[in-house]
Design a protein around this motif. Structure first.
Motif, PDB file in Angstrom:
ATOM      1  N   GLY A 169      15.394  -5.688  17.104  1.00 33.10           N
ATOM      2  CA  GLY A 169      15.056  -5.084  15.831  1.00 33.10           C
ATOM      3  C   GLY A 169      15.528  -3.643  15.722  1.00 33.10           C
ATOM      4  N   LYS A 170      15.524  -3.134  14.499  1.00 31.63           N
ATOM      5  CA  LYS A 170      15.930  -1.770  14.200  1.00 31.63           C
ATOM      6  C   LYS A 170      14.792  -1.022  13.517  1.00 31.63           C
ATOM      7  CE  LYS A 170      20.778  -3.105  13.380  1.00 31.63           C
ATOM      8  NZ  LYS A 170      21.871  -3.114  12.367  1.00 31.63           N
ATOM      9  N   VAL A 171      14.839   0.313  13.573  1.00 36.41           N
ATOM     10  CA  VAL A 171      13.904   1.146  12.842  1.00 36.41           C
ATOM     11  C   VAL A 171      14.608   1.705  11.611  1.00 36.41           C
ATOM     12  CG1 VAL A 171      12.408   3.174  12.884  1.00 36.41           C
ATOM     13  CG2 VAL A 171      12.646   1.766  14.945  1.00 36.41           C
ATOM     14  N   TYR A 172      14.004   1.530  10.431  1.00 32.00           N
ATOM     15  CA  TYR A 172      14.512   2.095   9.187  1.00 32.00           C
ATOM     16  C   TYR A 172      13.529   3.167   8.719  1.00 32.00           C
ATOM     17  CZ  TYR A 172      17.542  -1.995   9.197  1.00 32.00           C
ATOM     18  OH  TYR A 172      18.458  -2.963   9.553  1.00 32.00           O
TER      19      TYR A 172
ATOM     20  N   ARG B 216       7.687   8.892   6.901  1.00 31.81           N
ATOM     21  CA  ARG B 216       7.419  10.187   7.539  1.00 31.81           C
ATOM     22  C   ARG B 216       5.988  10.649   7.237  1.00 31.81           C
ATOM     23  NH1 ARG B 216      10.108  14.235  10.022  1.00 31.81           N
ATOM     24  NH2 ARG B 216      12.193  13.403   9.558  1.00 31.81           N
ATOM     25  N   ARG B 217       5.281  11.050   8.290  1.00 27.93           N
ATOM     26  CA  ARG B 217       3.938  11.592   8.125  1.00 27.93           C
ATOM     27  C   ARG B 217       3.974  12.887   7.313  1.00 27.93           C
ATOM     28  NH1 ARG B 217       3.412   9.372  13.439  1.00 27.93           N
ATOM     29  NH2 ARG B 217       1.614   7.938  13.559  1.00 27.93           N
ATOM     30  N   GLY B 218       2.858  13.134   6.627  1.00 29.46           N
ATOM     31  CA  GLY B 218       2.735  14.353   5.854  1.00 29.46           C
ATOM     32  C   GLY B 218       3.377  14.294   4.484  1.00 29.46           C
ATOM     33  N   GLN B 219       3.943  13.144   4.101  1.00 27.01           N
ATOM     34  CA  GLN B 219       4.630  13.035   2.819  1.00 27.01           C
ATOM     35  C   GLN B 219       3.944  11.995   1.927  1.00 27.01           C
ATOM     36  OE1 GLN B 219       8.822  12.299   3.403  1.00 27.01           O
ATOM     37  NE2 GLN B 219       9.196  14.352   4.186  1.00 27.01           N
ATOM     38  N   THR B 220       4.258  12.075   0.621  1.00 23.13           N
ATOM     39  CA  THR B 220       3.723  11.144  -0.369  1.00 23.13           C
ATOM     40  C   THR B 220       4.858  10.319  -0.963  1.00 23.13           C
ATOM     41  OG1 THR B 220       1.875  12.595  -0.918  1.00 23.13           O
ATOM     42  CG2 THR B 220       2.481  10.927  -2.549  1.00 23.13           C
ATOM     43  N   PHE B 221       4.672   9.019  -1.022  1.00 20.28           N
ATOM     44  CA  PHE B 221       5.666   8.079  -1.537  1.00 20.28           C
ATOM     45  C   PHE B 221       5.078   7.404  -2.768  1.00 20.28           C
ATOM     46  CE2 PHE B 221       6.419   8.764   2.888  1.00 20.28           C
ATOM     47  CZ  PHE B 221       7.798   8.784   3.037  1.00 20.28           C
ATOM     48  N   THR B 222       5.728   7.557  -3.903  1.00 23.08           N
ATOM     49  CA  THR B 222       5.220   7.051  -5.167  1.00 23.08           C
ATOM     50  C   THR B 222       5.973   5.794  -5.590  1.00 23.08           C
ATOM     51  OG1 THR B 222       4.631   9.287  -5.861  1.00 23.08           O
ATOM     52  CG2 THR B 222       4.788   7.620  -7.586  1.00 23.08           C
TER      53      THR B 222
ATOM     54  N   GLN C  34      11.296  13.458   0.884  1.00 24.92           N
ATOM     55  CA  GLN C  34      11.849  14.742   0.475  1.00 24.92           C
ATOM     56  C   GLN C  34      13.357  14.804   0.644  1.00 24.92           C
ATOM     57  OE1 GLN C  34       9.647  17.768   2.570  1.00 24.92           O
ATOM     58  NE2 GLN C  34       7.704  17.239   1.578  1.00 24.92           N
ATOM     59  N   SER C  35      13.858  14.391   1.792  1.00 29.29           N
ATOM     60  CA  SER C  35      15.288  14.557   2.069  1.00 29.29           C
ATOM     61  C   SER C  35      16.020  13.237   2.241  1.00 29.29           C
ATOM     62  CB  SER C  35      15.474  15.418   3.328  1.00 29.29           C
ATOM     63  OG  SER C  35      14.835  14.810   4.442  1.00 29.29           O
ATOM     64  N   GLY C  36      15.365  12.122   1.967  1.00 27.81           N
ATOM     65  CA  GLY C  36      16.012  10.834   2.143  1.00 27.81           C
ATOM     66  C   GLY C  36      16.982  10.490   1.027  1.00 27.81           C
ATOM     67  N   ASN C  37      17.734   9.406   1.250  1.00 26.23           N
ATOM     68  CA  ASN C  37      18.736   8.949   0.281  1.00 26.23           C
ATOM     69  C   ASN C  37      18.791   7.428   0.385  1.00 26.23           C
ATOM     70  OD1 ASN C  37      21.049   8.221  -1.145  1.00 26.23           O
ATOM     71  ND2 ASN C  37      22.225   9.997  -0.462  1.00 26.23           N
ATOM     72  N   ASP C  38      18.475   6.750  -0.718  1.00 30.90           N
ATOM     73  CA  ASP C  38      18.445   5.292  -0.681  1.00 30.90           C
ATOM     74  C   ASP C  38      19.813   4.659  -0.453  1.00 30.90           C
ATOM     75  OD1 ASP C  38      15.742   5.214  -0.981  1.00 30.90           O
ATOM     76  OD2 ASP C  38      15.748   4.663  -3.104  1.00 30.90           O
ATOM     77  N   SER C  39      20.853   5.446  -0.589  1.00 34.29           N
ATOM     78  CA  SER C  39      22.197   4.921  -0.334  1.00 34.29           C
ATOM     79  C   SER C  39      22.612   5.091   1.119  1.00 34.29           C
ATOM     80  CB  SER C  39      23.211   5.638  -1.236  1.00 34.29           C
ATOM     81  OG  SER C  39      22.932   5.377  -2.601  1.00 34.29           O
ATOM     82  N   ALA C  40      21.786   5.787   1.895  1.00 31.38           N
ATOM     83  CA  ALA C  40      22.111   6.030   3.306  1.00 31.38           C
ATOM     84  C   ALA C  40      21.785   4.789   4.138  1.00 31.38           C
ATOM     85  CB  ALA C  40      21.352   7.246   3.807  1.00 31.38           C
ATOM     86  N   ALA C  41      22.149   4.859   5.415  1.00 29.02           N
ATOM     87  CA  ALA C  41      21.965   3.712   6.311  1.00 29.02           C
ATOM     88  C   ALA C  41      20.498   3.464   6.633  1.00 29.02           C
ATOM     89  CB  ALA C  41      22.751   3.932   7.604  1.00 29.02           C
TER      90      ALA C  41
ATOM     91  N   TRP D 268      16.067   6.561   4.239  1.00 29.48           N
ATOM     92  CA  TRP D 268      15.925   6.186   2.835  1.00 29.48           C
ATOM     93  C   TRP D 268      14.884   7.100   2.183  1.00 29.48           C
ATOM     94  CZ3 TRP D 268      15.034   0.407   4.431  1.00 29.48           C
ATOM     95  CH2 TRP D 268      16.259  -0.155   4.841  1.00 29.48           C
ATOM     96  N   LYS D 269      14.783   7.009   0.844  1.00 26.74           N
ATOM     97  CA  LYS D 269      13.910   7.936   0.127  1.00 26.74           C
ATOM     98  C   LYS D 269      12.684   7.272  -0.501  1.00 26.74           C
ATOM     99  CE  LYS D 269      14.092  11.589  -3.424  1.00 26.74           C
ATOM    100  NZ  LYS D 269      13.817  12.714  -2.494  1.00 26.74           N
TER     101      LYS D 269
END
Length: 640
Positions: free
Chosen positions: A77-80, A120-126, A85-92, A100-101
């Motif tokens: 398996g892999k970790v994604y 990532r800990r400490g962040q909010t994902f909406t 804040q700094s992610g990009n959904d087009s990245a690997a 990813w974002k």
């Protein structure tokens, strides 16, 4: 919950009664009847309600959130990674630098067994995301946290959910879900349509299987976890301060739904070691709505479900069952300090094989409810039956309301403080459980609690605190097992088996008769518990007290264990045993009922400054009915 007992326009009890029966039943088996004592201490009914702020949940329950750590995949398996804040959904997505974002990126990902999605800990994902792949038993797909700081928060203020699990063998852990799970009636389907089915911060959809949801926090959501999958394991989560998911018109009237911790909509679920606090909202036409758990939904039968070792406080009921067929549901070693009922069956449900065993149920919030109830919802339902439910080894501490009202389900070996509602079953006792700190929310029985050793068989290896469930002379009643098994000293009772005395009168020794009922000794009649002889008491319809007593020498400041074996005609509601000082002050006592076979009752006694105690056992004869009771093998042993 869909319906509330504080909404008399929509809810009615189904029990068929005759005039005057209700009043008589509600008074049955109350602890406030020790009239045989020289002084009559009545347990205080106006005790303060437990404080939520001061509640003491068992440390084995609730989320075990970590503030640091990085996950590793299983096998190939892999970790994604997700970085809001700094992610990009087009990245690997396979490194923290190429994270990813958004949650939506999970939906389009192709995930395989052993893969990990890490937020990532400490962040909010909406927003919301769906895990579409499936893992295996050995290599589940995992959604979790990475980095340092507080648990990552998933939020969706106007949405139905934050995370959907569409595949099988998916593990969700170390996340926080806040502010979301609401829906409206724009589609006209109310609480029966697709919005309802997907209304869960974590929504496990059909035909997913074997999801594992653990060590997460849920707050300000309409529903914490809603599962339509089979074999869902939900453990060590914290659900608190929930809100209404839906309020609007449904089936021609205003209704509400939500503030529910866990919604079970399929078979094989296990809900263990969670905390449910304030799963309740007053944003409801019923005054309040919510609850720790619901077994619900018109899809699927819900069978083979276990709800064990959970702690609930301030929720609008513990469990409601509605809209379904369900069987073999076990409620074991839970503590419920809530509003309303412990278990409610709505009239749309067809239950069987429910088992409520070794729970501690506290109702001290003044809402005057039935702990095992039937609520009218939508339509008339099937008549209740013995096969629906059995109630065993539970503590019920009620300052208002009643344990049983709608139906006399089988019950035995429970400890009741308050009104039972029907005649006590075998081994049922009425007494104060003597919690460590009732007002402070610490519901561990104290050192002289009559819960000790008066249960039957343990139904789990450990109690709610994770301790051995079989310690001492016998298993304890309730969700907590005392962990001391003291060595017992010599028996302070003379002729404890009635093998020497051939008659019992008001002046005989060492055993004396008290009260107006007839007493005596069966000599070699083949009725004894052990040995050849036993004491007996009979009544022929009079309502007087009758008993046997003995004054014994004790050590001031010591602790003793009193045991008595009783067998009676099975139609006695107010048997009593206990110990009092020679001046008449009750040291400790319990009331019991039907004992058609030899039944042991145990009581811990602390004489304080007294050096003598009067031990007594007997009963009040019911009016107009002939009764009898035999007593044998009474012991008083020093244990501390």
């Amino acid at each position: 919950m869909h319906v509330r007992v504080d909404a008399p326009r929509r809810i009615r009890h189904l029990r068929h009664t005759t005039a005057g029966l209700v009043v008589a039943v509600l008074a049955t088996f109350s602890v406030a009847l020790p009239a045989h004592a020289d002084t009559a201490p009545v347990p205080g009914k106006a005790r303060p309600a437990p404080s939520l702020a001061a509640a003491v949940p068992p440390p084995t329950t609730g989320a075990r959130l970590q503030t640091s750590g990085n996950p590793t995949p299983v096998g190939t398996g892999k970790v994604y990674y997700l970085d809001a804040q700094s992610g990009n959904d087009s990245a690997a997505g396979t490194t923290t630098a190429t994270a990813w974002k958004t949650l939506n990126r999970i939906t389009t990902a192709t995930l395989s067994p052993g893969d990990v999605v890490a937020l990532r800990r400490g962040q909010t994902f909406t927003g919301t995301g769906t895990v579409n792949g499936s893992g295996t038993t050995a290599a589940p797909i995992t959604v979790t946290a990475f980095g340092s700081g507080a648990a990552p928060t998933l939020t969706n203020p106007a949405g139905w959910n934050m995370l959907q699990l569409a595949g099988s063998h998916i593990d969700v852990t170390q996340l926080r879900f806040a502010d979301g799970v609401v829906f409206d009636n724009a589609d006209g389907k109310g609480i029966t349509g697709p919005k309802y089915k997907l209304s869960g911060a974590i929504a496990v959809t059909d035909p997913a299987a074997s999801a594992h949801i653990h060590d997460n926090e849920f707050t300000q959501v309409g529903v914490g976890v809603k599962t339509y999958g089979t074999g869902t394991l939900i453990d060590h989560n914290s659900f608190h301060d929930l809100k209404i998911a839906f309020r609007g018109m449904d089936s021609g009237s205003e209704t509400s739904y939500g503030a529910v911790g866990v919604s079970i909509n399929n078979s094989g679920a296990q809900v263990s070691y969670n905390q449910f606090v304030n799963c309740r909202s007053t944003d409801s036409p019923y005054g309040a709505d919510g609850g720790a758990l619901e077994i619900e939904g018109f899809d699927h039968d819900k069978n083979n479900i276990t709800i064990d070792h959970n702690y609930s406080s301030g929720s609008q009921g513990f469990l409601e069952v509605t809209e379904t067929n369900s069987s073999n549901v076990k409620l074991l070693y839970n503590i419920s300090d809530d509003y309303q009922q412990f278990v409610a069956f709505d009239t749309t449900t067809h239950p069987s094989g429910y088992q409520a065993d070794h729970n501690t149920v506290v109702r001290a919030r003044g809402d005057n409810q039935t702990q095992f109830a039937i609520y009218f919802y939508r339509e008339e339902g099937p008549p209740p039956a013995d096969s629906w439910l059995s109630i065993t080894n539970n503590i019920f501490y009620l300052t208002s309301g009643v344990v049983l009202y709608d139906y006399n389900w089988p019950h035995h070996h429970n400890l009741v403080y308050g009104a039972l509602g029907y005649s006590p079953g075998v081994g049922d006792i009425a007494a104060d459980p003597q919690f460590t700190n009732t007002a402070g929310g610490d519901f561990r029985p104290g050192p002289t609690s009559p819960a000790k050793d008066n249960g039957t068989t343990a139904t789990a290896a450990t109690d709610i605190y994770g301790n051995n469930s079989t310690v001492g002379l016998g298993t304890d009643i309730g969700a907590v097992e005392a962990q001391t098994a003291p060595a017992a000293g010599a028996n302070a009772v003379s002729d404890s088996g009635f093998e020497q005395q051939t008659a019992i009168t008001a002046t005989s020794t060492p055993w004396l008769a008290e009260g107006a009922l007839a007493t005596g000794v069966d000599v070699a009649q083949g009725k004894a518990h052990t040995g050849s002889d036993n004491a007996w008491i009979t009544s022929a319809g009079q309502t007087d007290w009758g008993g046997v007593k003995q004054i014994v020498n004790v050590t001031a400041g010591a602790t003793y264990r009193l045991t008595v074996w009783v067998k009676n005609s099975g139609n006695i509601d107010h048997g009593w045993l206990g110990a009092k000082t020679t001046t008449g002050t009750v040291v400790n006592e319990i009331s019991y009922g039907s004992s058609p076979a030899w039944t042991r009752y145990v009581l811990t006694v602390k004489p304080g400054t007294a050096t003598q105690l009067s031990l007594y056992a007997g009963y009040y004869g019911p009016s107009g009915v002939s009764t009898w009771q035999t007593i044998d093998d009474i012991t008083l042993q020093k244990i501390g």
